[in-house]
Design a protein around this motif. Structure first.
Motif, mmCIF file in Angstrom:
data_model
loop_
_atom_site.group_PDB
_atom_site.id
_atom_site.type_symbol
_atom_site.label_atom_id
_atom_site.label_comp_id
_atom_site.label_asym_id
_atom_site.label_seq_id
_atom_site.Cartn_x
_atom_site.Cartn_y
_atom_site.Cartn_z
ATOM 1 N N MET A 85 -54.490 12.516 30.903
ATOM 2 C CA MET A 85 -53.745 12.041 29.736
ATOM 3 C C MET A 85 -52.309 11.711 30.134
ATOM 4 O O MET A 85 -51.663 12.477 30.843
ATOM 5 N N ASN A 86 -51.856 10.574 29.656
ATOM 6 C CA ASN A 86 -50.535 10.076 30.039
ATOM 7 C C ASN A 86 -49.571 10.159 28.860
ATOM 8 O O ASN A 86 -49.923 9.835 27.729
ATOM 9 N N ILE A 87 -48.340 10.563 29.132
ATOM 10 C CA ILE A 87 -47.341 10.690 28.079
ATOM 11 C C ILE A 87 -47.079 9.352 27.381
ATOM 12 O O ILE A 87 -46.677 9.328 26.207
ATOM 13 N N LYS A 88 -47.349 8.264 28.063
ATOM 14 C CA LYS A 88 -47.136 6.934 27.493
ATOM 15 C C LYS A 88 -47.909 6.753 26.187
ATOM 16 O O LYS A 88 -47.465 6.048 25.279
ATOM 17 N N ASP A 89 -49.066 7.409 26.098
ATOM 18 C CA ASP A 89 -49.909 7.277 24.911
ATOM 19 C C ASP A 89 -49.346 8.048 23.708
ATOM 20 O O ASP A 89 -49.831 7.888 22.590
ATOM 21 N N TYR A 90 -48.333 8.870 23.943
ATOM 22 C CA TYR A 90 -47.819 9.732 22.876
ATOM 23 C C TYR A 90 -46.347 9.485 22.561
ATOM 24 O O TYR A 90 -45.744 10.218 21.780
ATOM 25 N N LEU A 91 -45.764 8.455 23.165
ATOM 26 C CA LEU A 91 -44.328 8.207 22.962
ATOM 27 C C LEU A 91 -43.970 7.972 21.501
ATOM 28 O O LEU A 91 -42.932 8.431 21.028
ATOM 29 N N ASN A 92 -44.819 7.263 20.784
ATOM 30 C CA ASN A 92 -44.523 6.978 19.370
ATOM 31 C C ASN A 92 -44.490 8.256 18.546
ATOM 32 O O ASN A 92 -43.674 8.385 17.624
ATOM 33 N N ILE A 93 -45.366 9.203 18.875
ATOM 34 C CA ILE A 93 -45.364 10.492 18.173
ATOM 35 C C ILE A 93 -44.082 11.246 18.469
ATOM 36 O O ILE A 93 -43.424 11.778 17.574
ATOM 37 N N LEU A 94 -43.692 11.291 19.753
ATOM 38 C CA LEU A 94 -42.477 12.009 20.133
ATOM 39 C C LEU A 94 -41.241 11.415 19.459
ATOM 40 O O LEU A 94 -40.373 12.142 18.963
ATOM 41 N N ARG A 95 -41.160 10.094 19.437
ATOM 42 C CA ARG A 95 -39.967 9.453 18.891
ATOM 43 C C ARG A 95 -39.885 9.525 17.368
ATOM 44 O O ARG A 95 -38.827 9.292 16.785
ATOM 45 N N LEU A 96 -40.991 9.899 16.715
ATOM 46 C CA LEU A 96 -40.964 10.115 15.271
ATOM 47 C C LEU A 96 -40.332 11.462 14.919
ATOM 48 O O LEU A 96 -39.918 11.681 13.785
ATOM 49 N N THR A 97 -40.261 12.370 15.908
ATOM 50 C CA THR A 97 -39.632 13.664 15.670
ATOM 51 C C THR A 97 -38.116 13.527 15.789
ATOM 52 O O THR A 97 -37.613 12.636 16.471
ATOM 53 N N GLU A 98 -37.390 14.422 15.113
ATOM 54 C CA GLU A 98 -35.932 14.392 15.183
ATOM 55 C C GLU A 98 -35.454 14.749 16.592
ATOM 56 O O GLU A 98 -34.380 14.330 17.010
ATOM 57 N N LEU A 99 -36.258 15.516 17.317
ATOM 58 C CA LEU A 99 -35.884 15.934 18.668
ATOM 59 C C LEU A 99 -35.732 14.753 19.617
ATOM 60 O O LEU A 99 -34.780 14.674 20.395
ATOM 61 N N PHE A 100 -36.669 13.834 19.565
ATOM 62 C CA PHE A 100 -36.693 12.729 20.530
ATOM 63 C C PHE A 100 -36.324 11.384 19.918
ATOM 64 O O PHE A 100 -36.413 10.352 20.584
ATOM 65 N N GLY A 101 -35.896 11.413 18.660
ATOM 66 C CA GLY A 101 -35.591 10.158 17.978
ATOM 67 C C GLY A 101 -34.446 9.378 18.610
ATOM 68 O O GLY A 101 -34.353 8.160 18.450
ATOM 69 N N GLY A 102 -33.569 10.070 19.349
ATOM 70 C CA GLY A 102 -32.423 9.405 19.955
ATOM 71 C C GLY A 102 -32.710 8.759 21.298
ATOM 72 O O GLY A 102 -31.837 8.106 21.880
ATOM 73 N N PHE A 103 -33.933 8.944 21.797
ATOM 74 C CA PHE A 103 -34.319 8.352 23.084
ATOM 75 C C PHE A 103 -35.128 7.075 22.855
ATOM 76 O O PHE A 103 -35.915 6.993 21.908
ATOM 77 N N SER A 104 -34.960 6.107 23.746
ATOM 78 C CA SER A 104 -35.808 4.912 23.716
ATOM 79 C C SER A 104 -37.106 5.226 24.467
ATOM 80 O O SER A 104 -37.189 6.212 25.212
ATOM 81 N N ASN A 105 -38.110 4.378 24.280
ATOM 82 C CA ASN A 105 -39.370 4.558 25.015
ATOM 83 C C ASN A 105 -39.132 4.533 26.525
ATOM 84 O O ASN A 105 -39.712 5.329 27.274
ATOM 85 N N GLU A 106 -38.275 3.624 26.954
ATOM 86 C CA GLU A 106 -38.002 3.493 28.392
ATOM 87 C C GLU A 106 -37.334 4.759 28.942
ATOM 88 O O GLU A 106 -37.691 5.238 30.023
ATOM 89 N N GLU A 107 -36.379 5.301 28.186
ATOM 90 C CA GLU A 107 -35.705 6.528 28.619
ATOM 91 C C GLU A 107 -36.681 7.685 28.729
ATOM 92 O O GLU A 107 -36.650 8.464 29.694
ATOM 93 N N LEU A 108 -37.565 7.810 27.750
ATOM 94 C CA LEU A 108 -38.538 8.890 27.783
ATOM 95 C C LEU A 108 -39.514 8.736 28.942
ATOM 96 O O LEU A 108 -39.847 9.711 29.631
ATOM 97 N N LEU A 109 -39.970 7.510 29.181
ATOM 98 C CA LEU A 109 -40.885 7.268 30.310
ATOM 99 C C LEU A 109 -40.247 7.659 31.628
ATOM 100 O O LEU A 109 -40.876 8.304 32.477
ATOM 101 N N ASN A 110 -38.988 7.303 31.799
ATOM 102 C CA ASN A 110 -38.288 7.651 33.046
ATOM 103 C C ASN A 110 -38.126 9.157 33.193
ATOM 104 O O ASN A 110 -38.278 9.710 34.290
ATOM 105 N N LEU A 111 -37.826 9.834 32.097
ATOM 106 C CA LEU A 111 -37.671 11.281 32.145
ATOM 107 C C LEU A 111 -38.982 11.982 32.496
ATOM 108 O O LEU A 111 -39.023 12.883 33.334
ATOM 109 N N PHE A 112 -40.054 11.549 31.853
ATOM 110 C CA PHE A 112 -41.342 12.199 32.092
ATOM 111 C C PHE A 112 -41.947 11.821 33.444
ATOM 112 O O PHE A 112 -42.775 12.550 33.976
#
Length: 225
Positions: free
Chosen positions: A1-28
């Motif tokens: 399972m790849n985090i890429k498939d769950y980025l939209n869920i993460l970014r809907l939370t207040e915790l990760f709402g300030g990150f872009s998809n690209e930023e999250l992909l690079n971090l993970f």
């Protein structure tokens, strides 16, 4: 399972709402994480198990339970998609789960280690604030539940439940969306004790009930809003 498939869920939370998809992909990409699947009823974390990860629910629901030496089950609370678990334990001197964590239905969870959480706190003040908010909220939930259980009789707990559901459902005939067993666990009593008290309340003319509904017969038990 790849985090890429769950980025939209993460970014809907207040915790990760300030990150872009690209930023999250690079971090993970550069930090270790685990995505695990759990079947309905599976134990995700045992009581006294060491907390090694901060968990985020990507799919499904979990509930927190305490089982005493007599086998009585108390359901403390439930968490759904986007909620997190373990943040209040991960940095503790005593990082052990005080209660069991179980999957209420088929569930998928993201496990993030302590170093990754620290990095996220350092690079984003918004994340840090939301992370601390989550920790505070979990503590408040636990404190409120313990206070509630310690001070109320089983009848008082049932009446409080009926008050909440009456104003939520706007109907004197309260539909039960959980089983009597689950309701007993939610209130912190044995199933037999709940049934006994419901029967007493029925004899007292306060309620009527069957497998799917509890009907309020005496509105003296309902608080005015």
């Amino acid at each position: 399972m790849n985090i890429k498939d769950y980025l939209n869920i993460l970014r809907l939370t207040e915790l990760f709402g300030g990150f872009s998809n690209e930023e999250l992909l690079n971090l993970f990409k550069t930090h270790n994480y685990i995505i695990s699947k759990y079947n309905k009823g599976s134990i995700i974390h045992f009581e006294t198990e060491k907390c090694n990860y901060w968990d985020i629910i990507l799919k499904g629901q979990v509930f927190i339970q305490k089982i005493d030496e007599k086998g009585n089950v108390l359901t403390i609370t439930e968490f759904k998609v986007g909620d997190s678990i373990g943040g209040n334990l991960l940095f503790s001197k005593y990082p052990y789960y005080p209660m069991s964590v179980l999957a209420k239905c088929d569930t998928e969870i993201l496990h993030i280690n302590k170093d990754f959480v620290l990095l996220l706190c350092q690079i984003s003040q918004d994340f840090l604030i939301q992370f601390l908010t989550c920790i505070s909220d979990k503590t408040a939930i636990l404190t409120s539940k313990i206070k509630s259980i310690s001070m109320k009789s089983i009848r008082e707990s049932i009446i409080e439940f009926l008050n909440y559901e009456y104003y939520t459902q706007k109907n004197k005939k309260i539909k039960l969306y959980i089983t009597k067993k689950e309701l007993a666990e939610k209130l912190g009593f044995q199933r037999t004790s709940l049934s006994r008290e419901l029967n007493k309340m029925k004899k007292d003319g306060l309620i009527d009930y069957d497998a799917n509904y509890i009907t309020i017969c005496n509105f003296d038990i309902i608080r005015k809003p």
